[in-house]
Design a protein around this motif. Structure first.
Motif, PDB file in Angstrom:
ATOM      1  N   UNK A 115       4.229  11.900   2.767  1.00  0.00           N
ATOM      2  CA  UNK A 115       5.693  12.076   2.997  1.00  0.00           C
ATOM      3  C   UNK A 115       6.184  11.588   1.832  1.00  0.00           C
ATOM      4  N   UNK A 116       5.468  11.672   0.991  1.00  0.00           N
ATOM      5  CA  UNK A 116       6.104  11.774  -0.987  1.00  0.00           C
ATOM      6  C   UNK A 116       5.494  13.314  -1.244  1.00  0.00           C
ATOM      7  N   UNK A 117       5.496  14.104  -0.317  1.00  0.00           N
ATOM      8  CA  UNK A 117       5.800  15.609  -0.836  1.00  0.00           C
ATOM      9  C   UNK A 117       4.245  15.820  -1.382  1.00  0.00           C
ATOM     10  N   UNK A 118       2.963  15.250  -0.792  1.00  0.00           N
ATOM     11  CA  UNK A 118       1.466  15.961  -1.610  1.00  0.00           C
ATOM     12  C   UNK A 118      -0.008  14.944  -0.911  1.00  0.00           C
ATOM     13  N   UNK A 143       0.930  -1.233   0.144  1.00  0.00           N
ATOM     14  CA  UNK A 143       0.422   0.083  -0.126  1.00  0.00           C
ATOM     15  C   UNK A 143       0.873   1.461   0.080  1.00  0.00           C
ATOM     16  N   UNK A 144       1.600   1.739   1.110  1.00  0.00           N
ATOM     17  CA  UNK A 144       2.745   2.675   0.934  1.00  0.00           C
ATOM     18  C   UNK A 144       3.513   3.380  -0.748  1.00  0.00           C
ATOM     19  N   UNK A 145       4.116   2.094  -0.938  1.00  0.00           N
ATOM     20  CA  UNK A 145       4.134   2.006  -2.864  1.00  0.00           C
ATOM     21  C   UNK A 145       3.501   2.625  -3.456  1.00  0.00           C
ATOM     22  N   UNK A 146       1.943   2.001  -3.224  1.00  0.00           N
ATOM     23  CA  UNK A 146       1.020   2.246  -4.232  1.00  0.00           C
ATOM     24  C   UNK A 146       0.701   3.552  -3.972  1.00  0.00           C
ATOM     25  N   UNK A 147       0.908   4.445  -3.728  1.00  0.00           N
ATOM     26  CA  UNK A 147       0.295   5.631  -2.476  1.00  0.00           C
ATOM     27  C   UNK A 147       1.676   6.602  -2.677  1.00  0.00           C
ATOM     28  N   UNK A 148       2.736   6.047  -2.910  1.00  0.00           N
ATOM     29  CA  UNK A 148       4.290   6.642  -3.726  1.00  0.00           C
ATOM     30  C   UNK A 148       4.248   7.061  -5.271  1.00  0.00           C
ATOM     31  N   UNK A 149       3.917   6.031  -5.850  1.00  0.00           N
ATOM     32  CA  UNK A 149       3.581   5.612  -7.115  1.00  0.00           C
ATOM     33  C   UNK A 149       2.219   7.380  -7.981  1.00  0.00           C
ATOM     34  N   UNK A 150       1.519   6.860  -6.757  1.00  0.00           N
ATOM     35  CA  UNK A 150      -0.134   8.249  -7.234  1.00  0.00           C
ATOM     36  C   UNK A 150       0.731   9.119  -6.710  1.00  0.00           C
ATOM     37  N   UNK A 151       1.109   9.697  -5.401  1.00  0.00           N
ATOM     38  CA  UNK A 151       1.677  10.793  -5.562  1.00  0.00           C
ATOM     39  C   UNK A 151       2.968  11.700  -6.207  1.00  0.00           C
ATOM     40  N   UNK A 152       3.466  10.560  -6.801  1.00  0.00           N
ATOM     41  CA  UNK A 152       5.459  11.152  -7.179  1.00  0.00           C
ATOM     42  C   UNK A 152       5.417  10.866  -8.594  1.00  0.00           C
ATOM     43  N   UNK A 153       4.787   9.374  -9.394  1.00  0.00           N
ATOM     44  CA  UNK A 153       4.916   9.560 -10.323  1.00  0.00           C
ATOM     45  C   UNK A 153       3.941   9.711 -11.402  1.00  0.00           C
ATOM     46  N   UNK A 154       3.064   9.137 -10.739  1.00  0.00           N
ATOM     47  CA  UNK A 154       1.759   9.647 -11.603  1.00  0.00           C
ATOM     48  C   UNK A 154       1.013  11.765 -11.518  1.00  0.00           C
ATOM     49  N   UNK A 155       1.374  11.689 -10.477  1.00  0.00           N
ATOM     50  CA  UNK A 155       1.165  13.607 -10.435  1.00  0.00           C
ATOM     51  C   UNK A 155      -0.712  14.190 -10.712  1.00  0.00           C
ATOM     52  N   UNK A 156      -1.625  12.680 -10.329  1.00  0.00           N
ATOM     53  CA  UNK A 156      -2.555  13.256 -11.333  1.00  0.00           C
ATOM     54  C   UNK A 156      -3.450  14.136 -10.138  1.00  0.00           C
ATOM     55  N   UNK A 157      -4.498  15.311 -10.541  1.00  0.00           N
ATOM     56  CA  UNK A 157      -5.061  15.587 -10.442  1.00  0.00           C
ATOM     57  C   UNK A 157      -6.380  15.397  -9.873  1.00  0.00           C
ATOM     58  N   UNK A 158      -7.488  14.627 -10.656  1.00  0.00           N
ATOM     59  CA  UNK A 158      -8.442  13.725 -10.149  1.00  0.00           C
ATOM     60  C   UNK A 158      -8.332  12.671  -9.707  1.00  0.00           C
ATOM     61  N   UNK A 159      -9.392  11.778  -9.506  1.00  0.00           N
ATOM     62  CA  UNK A 159      -9.083  10.695  -8.818  1.00  0.00           C
ATOM     63  C   UNK A 159      -8.461   9.361 -10.010  1.00  0.00           C
ATOM     64  N   UNK A 160      -7.661   8.880  -8.810  1.00  0.00           N
ATOM     65  CA  UNK A 160      -7.055   7.042  -9.677  1.00  0.00           C
ATOM     66  C   UNK A 160      -7.396   6.806  -8.722  1.00  0.00           C
TER      67      UNK A 160
END
Length: 386
Positions: free
Chosen positions: A300-303, A83-100
């Motif tokens: 923790x991943x900046x967002x 779960x923390x890894x997927x949260x990092x991917x959403x917040x840092x790599x994908x960095x989308x504004x809407x629902x993911x």
């Protein structure tokens, strides 16, 4: 001298029939997640420890195996939760504004087993919704968790709802209770009423009014009628009222007899931020699936992003099911005749299992039952029942 075939404690091989069933469940669940619009991601098995544990609860640190990276000299961790890894991917790599909506499946390793019957290696599969704080996301995740378990053929299940805000509201007005938050969470999960009552004694004694409120939580178990009872016996605090309102709305929207309340089934203190749930079924000693809302972990991943999701262990799920049945298959004779090869290829393309038995082979399969045979009749290959 111990045999080279022995495995470390709480680790086990998965044999053919069981491995097939686990893989079939994996495919079916990922296909199910896709119908809801979830996109699959595949984070690495090993990460730098500071990234792997960012925003997670302290218990995850104890469950994470550590090693030194031979390239950088930094400490690595073998993931104990994806779960923390997927949260990092959403917040840092994908960095989308809407629902993911993201889903995942992969092995995780625990440094120590979570219980007496638990394995240290899990095959974790799950789904997470990021970027939406409304109750609709919690409803979707709970429904998906229920459908996932029912997809495995388990229908006599129960899913218990709780809310992190309840415990937080009760203990954050009491300095001693707040200092003992982890201990209180454990006592509540274990429904240890004598242990909860003992909190009012000792050097860091918890206020009697707080203890009396905490004592009520293990007793608030059942259907939606427990909401009214909780409003009556728990202190009138805004956090308590908001949590009960959310749980009541969720129960009404789900309208599922398999869903109820367990107001002491809390997670690690400080990790979850809203609705928490656990799914249980006869035949399994522990929860089959766990999930809930964990807004802000991705900070923790900046967002910071609202987030809710669930996960389960496919190996544990499959382990409690009835033994996997052998699959019907076609036995083909030995030989390299082109017409025989073509006949086998055609059958396999149509989805049939065709096992070519080698010359002088003693066919010994747990996975297959040869109910048909490929035979040459007057120069034509034909499938006949055995």
């Amino acid at each position: 001298m111990k045999g080279h075939w022995l495995l470390p404690e709480s680790l086990a091989d998965v044999l053919p029939a069981e491995a097939r069933r686990i893989e079939e469940l994996r495919r079916a669940l990922l296909d199910l997640f896709r119908t809801y619009g979830f996109e699959m991601v595949a984070p690495p098995l090993v990460e730098y420890i500071d990234s792997l544990l960012s925003g997670s609860d302290s218990d995850l640190n104890l469950r994470t195996s550590k090693l030194v990276d031979q390239l950088s000299g930094r400490t690595l961790g073998v993931r104990a939760d994806m779960t923390p890894q997927v949260s990092r991917i959403d917040a840092h790599l994908l960095n989308r504004d809407g629902v993911t909506r993201l889903c995942y499946c992969g092995p995780v390793l625990h440094a120590k087993p979570a219980g007496l019957l638990a394995s240290r290696e899990l095959l974790q599969i799950g789904a997470e919704i990021f970027g939406y704080a409304g109750l609709e996301a919690d409803v979707e995740i709970v429904r998906l968790a229920l459908e996932s378990i029912r997809l495995a053929g388990i229908h006599n299940l129960r899913l218990d709802l709780c809310h992190a805000g309840l415990v937080r509201a009760l203990i954050e007005t009491d300095a001693n209770a707040l200092r003992r938050a982890d201990e209180i969470s454990t006592l509540l999960k274990d429904k240890d009423l004598p242990g909860i009552r003992a909190l009012s004694k000792g050097i860091e004694a918890v206020a009697l009014s707080t203890v009396q409120a905490l004592e009520q939580l293990p007793l608030l178990y059942g259907g939606i009628d427990q909401i009214a009872r909780a409003r009556h016996v728990l202190p009138v605090l805004s956090g308590v009222t908001d949590a009960l309102d959310t749980l009541e709305s969720l129960l009404l929207q789900l309208n599922d007899p398999s869903v109820g309340l367990d107001l002491s089934d809390v997670g690690a203190y400080g990790y979850h931020s809203g609705v928490i749930f656990s799914a249980y079924a006869p035949g399994w000693h522990d929860a089959l699936a766990r999930g809930g809302r964990y807004d802000g972990v991705s900070l923790a991943f900046g967002r910071s992003r609202p987030a809710t999701g669930f996960s389960l262990d496919l190996r544990k799920l499959a382990g409690g099911l009835a033994p996997a049945r052998a699959t019907n298959a076609i036995r083909a004779p030995a030989g390299s005749d082109l017409s025989l090869v073509q006949a086998m290829q055609d059958l396999r393309k149509s989805g049939e299992i065709v096992v070519q038995v080698f010359a002088d082979e003693l066919a010994d399969h747990d996975e297959f039952v040869f109910d048909r045979e490929l035979l040459n009749r007057n120069g034509q290959w034909a499938v006949e029942k055995v």
